[in-house]
Design an enzyme around this catalytic site. Structure first.
Site, short mmCIF file in Angstrom:
data_model
loop_
_atom_site.label_atom_id
_atom_site.label_comp_id
_atom_site.label_asym_id
_atom_site.label_seq_id
_atom_site.Cartn_x
_atom_site.Cartn_y
_atom_site.Cartn_z
CB SER A 113 -0.95 -0.04 1.18
OG SER A 113 -1.87 1.00 1.08
CG HIS A 114 0.50 3.57 3.50
ND1 HIS A 114 -0.30 2.48 3.71
CD2 HIS A 114 1.13 3.82 4.65
CE1 HIS A 114 -0.18 2.09 4.96
NE2 HIS A 114 0.69 2.88 5.56
CG ASP A 277 -2.80 3.94 -1.30
OD1 ASP A 277 -3.61 3.85 -2.25
OD2 ASP A 277 -2.75 3.09 -0.38
CG ASP A 279 -3.11 -0.47 -2.16
OD1 ASP A 279 -2.89 0.68 -1.72
OD2 ASP A 279 -3.80 -1.30 -1.54
CG ASP A 281 -6.25 0.91 -0.60
OD1 ASP A 281 -5.30 1.73 -0.58
OD2 ASP A 281 -6.25 -0.13 0.09
NE ARG A 282 -3.69 4.19 3.21
CZ ARG A 282 -3.08 4.38 4.36
NH1 ARG A 282 -2.60 5.57 4.66
NH2 ARG A 282 -2.94 3.38 5.21
CE LYS A 376 -7.34 2.15 2.70
NZ LYS A 376 -7.07 0.86 3.34
C1 VG1 Z 1 -3.31 1.71 8.39
C2 VG1 Z 1 -4.47 2.66 8.59
C3 VG1 Z 1 -5.78 1.92 8.42
C4 VG1 Z 1 -5.82 1.24 7.05
C5 VG1 Z 1 -4.60 0.35 6.90
C6 VG1 Z 1 -4.50 -0.25 5.51
O1 VG1 Z 1 -3.35 0.71 9.38
O2 VG1 Z 1 -4.41 3.27 9.86
O3 VG1 Z 1 -6.85 2.81 8.58
O4 VG1 Z 1 -6.97 0.47 6.91
O5 VG1 Z 1 -3.41 1.11 7.11
O6 VG1 Z 1 -4.48 0.74 4.53
P1 VG1 Z 1 -2.45 0.75 10.70
O7 VG1 Z 1 -2.70 -0.55 11.41
O8 VG1 Z 1 -1.04 0.96 10.25
O9 VG1 Z 1 -2.91 1.94 11.48
V1 VG1 Z 1 -3.65 0.49 3.10
O10 VG1 Z 1 -4.08 1.69 2.05
O11 VG1 Z 1 -2.08 0.55 3.78
O12 VG1 Z 1 -3.99 -1.05 2.63
CO CO Z 2 -3.55 1.30 0.20
#
Ligand code: VG1
Ligand code: CO
Length: 543
Positions: A113-114, A277, A279, A281-282, A376
Site C-alpha cells: 500500500s502506502h 496511494d 495500491d 485504495d486511498r 476502500k
Molecule cells: C493503516 C491505517 C488503516 C488502514 C490500513 C491499511 O493501518 O491506519 O486505517 O486500513 O493502514 O491501509 P495501521 O494498522 O497501520 O494503522 V492500506 O491503504 O495501507 O492497505
Molecule cells: Co492502500
C-alpha cells in the site's frame, strides 16, 4: 509439466496485520517465504481445487516474481482459473471489483500500500474473499495457524507465463486470463457517476491535478480523467507506475504528497486536486487553498452522495473506523440512517456492506469507499467529489464551510510516531491500559477526563468480537484522544495518536487545526508519558 511437492519449514511471524502480511521486501524474497504463506492461505480456505482466483498487485519491486510463484502454486493446487491484471497490475479496488464481477472464489493482492517499494523497502500480500473484501479475522487467524506448522507446498515445474499479453493461456491444467486492469473498473465508475456532467465540468475550464505518486492509479486516472472525461493532458501527475514509486513514499498525505499540497496553496492552484496511494485504495482531497481531512471528506460524501446517480436513492447507513472523527455521525443523524463504529482496517466493513446496513464507509487514514466494491477506493472518492462539485457548482472550500456551518466542525488530526522502540511502545500501551479505569475525573492542563476504555467491537452481523482495538480517552466538552499501535508498519512500532474536538455550528469554525487541538494533545502526552517513553517530543507525521 509436473506437480512438485516441496518440503519447507515454517517462517516466524507470518501473521497478517491490519491489511495482510507486510514485511521488508528482502524477507519476502527468502526462498520459500512466499510459498509457505501462499500454501497456508490455500490450506486455510479449504484448498484451491476448482477455484477461480484473481491475482494482481501494485507493481512494486518483486510484484511480477511473486505473481509467477503464486500462479505455479495455484495451478499445482488445482485452481481452475486465474484472472491476472496485465503486467501483474491491479489496483486494490479493481481487484475487489474483478473478484465480484467474475464470481471468483477470492483473490491474492500483492501490495504494501502506502509503504515505499524497492528491494530495501516493503512488500505485502493479502487474501480477499469471494465478496471482494479482505479476509475477515476468522480466516486471517486460520492462515496464521497454518503458517506455524506448514511442512510442504505444491508447485509446478513450469516456466513463467507472459503477463504482458492480454488473453487466455494455460499453466498445467489451470486456465490463465490476463486482463486489462482498467476496463472493468472504469465501466463500474461510469455506472455510478454522471460522466456527462463531469465532461461538461472539464469542458467549462475546471482545472484539476491528480497525483498518482508513480503508483498503480496512473493508468486508471489517465484512462478515466483524461481519455474519457476530457481533462487536459497533464491533469494526471506521476502517472507511470514504477517498481520503487520514483523512490517516493506513495502515501497521499500532506507530508508525502507535499508538492501537490504546495501547489494548491499557491497562486497557480487548480480548482481541485487529489492523490492516491501505492495500491489505489486511498485518497487525499484538496481544493484551492484547502486540505480536506479524510474524516471531513467522508462526512461531506455522506451528506452529498445522493447527487451522484449511483446513490440517488440515498444511503442505507455509514460506517467509520473508531479513530475516525465523528463528523459523519452528525450527517447520519440528520439523514436518520444507521452509523457504525468499527475497528481500524477495511475487513471490518465487509459484513455491514454485505448485509446492506451501510452504503458508505471510511477511515481517517484517507480511505473512503462504498458498497460498489469491498475495499476502500481512491479514484472512486475523487469521482464522487467531482460529481458533487459538478452539481453544486461551488468550490471545495465553500462546500466545506457550508458543511461545518450546518453540522459543526470536528477538528481532527492524527500524530504518528514512527519506528519507535517496540518494547517502549508496548509498555506505554500496557501501562495506559492499566490505568484507564482511574482516569475519569482527573484533569491534565485544561482538559478533564470523563471516561476512557479499550475499544472492543461486537460485529452486529455475525456476532464476532474483536478486543484491544485502541485506547480511547474522552474529555469534558466532547474532546477525544485515541491511541493505538499500527498493524502495517515493518520497522519497530508506530504509535498513532488520534486527536479530536467538536465545535458547534455557531462556534469558531476556522481555527488552525493543530492550534485547535493543542490542549488535547498536551493532555494526551501527559497521560501517556509519551515523551519520556518514546524519546520523541514531536510526531514524525501529522495528518
Ligand atoms: C493503516 C491505517 C488503516 C488502514 C490500513 C491499511 O493501518 O491506519 O486505517 O486500513 O493502514 O491501509 P495501521 O494498522 O497501520 O494503522 V492500506 O491503504 O495501507 O492497505
Ligand atoms: Co492502500
Amino acid at each position: 509439466m509436473t506437480i512438485l511437492t516441496q518440503r519447507c519449514t515454517p517462517f516466524d511471524g507470518q501473521k497478517p496485520g491490519t491489511s495482510g502480511l507486510r514485511k521488508k521486501t528482502r524477507i519476502f524474497m527468502q526462498p520459500g517465504y512466499v510459498e509457505c504463506f501462499v500454501q497456508s492461505i490455500f490450506n486455510a480456505i479449504g484448498g484451491a481445487e476448482g477455484k477461480t482466483l484473481v491475482i494482481g498487485g501494485d507493481g512494486r519491486y518483486f510484484n511480477a516474481e511473486a505473481i509467477q510463484t503464486i500462479l505455479r502454486m495455484a495451478a499445482a493446487n488445482g485452481a481452475a482459473l486465474a484472472i491476472v491484471g496485465q503486467g501483474g497490475l491491479l489496483s486494490t479496488p479493481a481487484a475487489s471489483n474483478l473478484i465480484r464481477q467474475r464470481g471468483a472464489d477470492g483473490g491474492l493482492i500483492l501490495s504494501a500500500s502506502h509503504n515505499p517499494g524497492g528491494i530495501d523497502a516493503d512488500f505485502g500480500l493479502k487474501f480477499n474473499s469471494a465478496n471482494g473484501g479482505p479476509a475477515p479475522e476468522t480466516i486471517t487467524n486460520a492462515i496464521f495457524e497454518q503458517t506455524k506448522t506448514i511442512d510442504s507446498y505444491k508447485t509446478l515445474d513450469a516456466p513463467d507465463i507472459d503477463l504482458d499479453r492480454i488473453g487466455q493461456t494455460t499453466l498445467g491444467d489451470m486456465r490463465v486470463a490476463v486482463v486489462d486492469p482498467v476496463t472493468d473498473y472504469a465501466a463500474l465508475m461510469e455506472e455510478l457517476f454522471n460522466f456527462d456532467a463531469l465532461r461538461a465540468l472539464f469542458a467549462s475550464g475546471f482545472t484539476m491535478k491528480f497525483d498518482a505518486m508513480h503508483a498503480v492509479t496512473g493508468p486508471y486516472a489517465t484512462a478515466i480523467l483524461e481519455d474519457t472525461l476530457g481533462a487536459p493532458a497533464g491533469t494526471v501527475l506521476n502517472g507511470v507506475p514504477s517498481v520503487d514509486f520514483g523512490k517516493g513514499h506513495p502515501d497521499p498525505n500532506p507530508i508525502w504528497a507535499k508538492p501537490l499540497v504546495d501547489l494548491v496553496m499557491s497562486d497557480d492552484a487548480p480548482d481541485f486536486a487529489a492523490a492516491s496511494d501505492g495500491d489505489g485504495d486511498r485518497n487525499m482531497i484538496l481544493g484551492r487553498g484547502i486540505y480536506v481531512t479524510p474524516s471531513d471528506s467522508l462526512a461531506v460524501l455522506a451528506a452529498n452522495a445522493h447527487l451522484a446517480p449511483g446513490y440517488a436513492r440515498g444511503i442505507a447507513g455509514v460506517a467509520r473506523s473508531m479513530p475516525t472523527s465523528a463528523a459523519c455521525d452528525r450527517v447520519a443523524e440528520a439523514l436518520a440512517v444507521e452509523c457504525f463504529e468499527t475497528p481500524t482496517g477495511w475487513k471490518f466493513f465487509g459484513n455491514l456492506l454485505d448485509a446492506g446496513r451501510v452504503t458508505l464507509c471510511g477511515e481517517e487514514s484517507a480511505g473512503t469507499g462504498s458498497d460498489h466494491v469491498r475495499e476502500k477506493d481512491g479514484l472512486w472518492a475523487v469521482l464522487l467529489w467531482l460529481n458533487i462539485l459538478a452539481v453544486r457548482k461551488m468550490s471545495v472550500r465553500d462546500i466545506l464551510q457550508d458543511h461545518w456551518r450546518t453540522y459543526g466542525r470536528n477538528y481532527y488530526s492524527r500524530h504518528d510516531y514512527e519506528a519507535v522502540d517496540a518494547a517502549a511502545a508496548n509498555d506505554l500501551m500496557a501501562d495506559l491500559t492499566a490505568k484507564l479505569d482511574d482516569l475519569a475525573g482527573q484533569s491534565f492542563g485544561g482538559c478533564t477526563v470523563i471516561g476512557s476504555d479499550s475499544f472492543s467491537y461486537h460485529d452486529p452481523v455475525d456476532g464476532s468480537v474483536s478486543h484491544n482495538q485502541g485506547l480511547r480517552i474522552n474529555f469534558e466538552g466532547g474532546g477525544r484522544a485515541v491511541l493505538r499501535l499500527s498493524g502495517t508498519g515493518t520497522e519497530g512500532a508506530t504509535l498513532r495518536v488520534y486527536l479530536e474536538r467538536y465545535e458547534a455550528p455557531g462556534g469558531d469554525l476556522n481555527i488552525e487545526t493543530q492550534e485547535a487541538l493543542r490542549e488535547i494533545a498536551q493532555a494526551t502526552a501527559a497521560i501517556s508519558g509519551l515523551a519520556e517513553r518514546t524519546g520523541r517530543t514531536e510526531p514524525d507525521v501529522m495528518t
